[in-house]
Design an enzyme around this catalytic site. Structure first.
Site, mmCIF file in Angstrom:
data_model
loop_
_atom_site.group_PDB
_atom_site.id
_atom_site.type_symbol
_atom_site.label_atom_id
_atom_site.label_comp_id
_atom_site.label_asym_id
_atom_site.label_seq_id
_atom_site.Cartn_x
_atom_site.Cartn_y
_atom_site.Cartn_z
ATOM 1 N N GLY A 45 0.831 -1.193 0.000
ATOM 2 C CA GLY A 45 0.000 0.000 0.000
ATOM 3 C C GLY A 45 0.867 1.245 0.000
ATOM 4 C CD GLN A 50 3.167 5.937 2.657
ATOM 5 O OE1 GLN A 50 2.156 5.411 2.184
ATOM 6 N NE2 GLN A 50 4.160 5.262 3.176
ATOM 7 C CB CYS A 94 5.119 2.427 7.362
ATOM 8 S SG CYS A 94 4.600 3.914 6.506
ATOM 9 C CG LEU A 95 6.420 1.160 1.345
ATOM 10 C CD1 LEU A 95 5.827 1.398 -0.042
ATOM 11 C CD2 LEU A 95 7.521 0.114 1.294
ATOM 12 C CG HIS A 136 -0.769 1.290 7.222
ATOM 13 N ND1 HIS A 136 0.142 0.898 8.186
ATOM 14 C CD2 HIS A 136 -0.077 2.081 6.353
ATOM 15 C CE1 HIS A 136 1.328 1.440 7.898
ATOM 16 N NE2 HIS A 136 1.223 2.156 6.789
ATOM 17 C CD GLU A 137 -1.052 2.556 2.684
ATOM 18 O OE1 GLU A 137 -0.668 3.748 2.590
ATOM 19 O OE2 GLU A 137 -0.274 1.639 2.974
ATOM 20 C CG HIS A 140 0.074 6.893 5.415
ATOM 21 N ND1 HIS A 140 1.179 7.464 6.005
ATOM 22 C CD2 HIS A 140 0.365 5.586 5.253
ATOM 23 C CE1 HIS A 140 2.099 6.531 6.198
ATOM 24 N NE2 HIS A 140 1.634 5.380 5.750
#
Length: 172
Positions: A45, A50, A94-95, A136-137, A140
């Site tokens: 994701g 991000q 997380c990226l 999660h996304e 963000h």
């Protein structure tokens, strides 16, 4: 085109994103870039903030098996309209917080409504990893990171590691 992923701490990762008013060619190009960036990372994701874009847009694909067909999804202005009382615990990463993982408890099922790339409203119930990923996304898009669910000590420890990583990258 692959885009650079912001690393925590970055003030843009803590801001609430603006709703997308219309689906433009620029937005479609952004979605394509985000999918390419997510797959390359690799991740399941990625949310627009991000990559430094403060719009309510996320991409995801939780198909991880080699022989399964990928299911890339683009969600514009996603919102959770219902969630289950039953909870799931997943070890999340997380990226924007590379190589850091922690268990986070979230609703097991969520109903999400969003607009697709054709401007049509969609709604789906997500379960398991898909439910965790979409929550999660969406976090963000609301300026929240998975480490915000952790205790202050663990959160500070991870933040210090990320500050060190950013210093090392800047020197390289």
């Amino acid at each position: 085109m692959k885009r650079p992923i912001l690393i925590h701490p970055d003030p843009r990762l803590k801001k609430v994103c603006a709703p997308v008013s219309d689906v433009s060619d620029e937005l479609r190009a952004l979605a394509d870039d985000m999918l390419e960036t997510m797959y390359h990372a690799p991740g399941i994701g990625l949310a627009a903030p991000q990559v430094g874009v403060m719009d309510r847009l996320l991409v995801m694909d939780c198909v991880k098996e080699e022989n399964e067909t990928p299911r890339p999804m683009v969600l514009i202005n996603p919102e959770i309209v219902a969630s289950s009382d039953e909870r799931n615990v997943y070890e999340e990463g997380c990226l924007s917080i590379p190589e850091q993982f922690a268990e986070v408890t979230r609703p097991k099922l969520v109903d999400v409504r969003w607009m697709d790339l054709d401007g049509n409203e969609q709604q789906e119930t997500f379960d398991g990893l898909w439910a965790t990923c979409v929550q999660h996304e969406i976090d963000h898009l609301n300026g929240k990171l998975f480490i915000d669910y952790l205790g202050p000590m663990k959160r500070q420890m991870i933040t210090r590691r990320m500050q060190k990583l950013k210093r090392e990258k800047a020197r390289a």
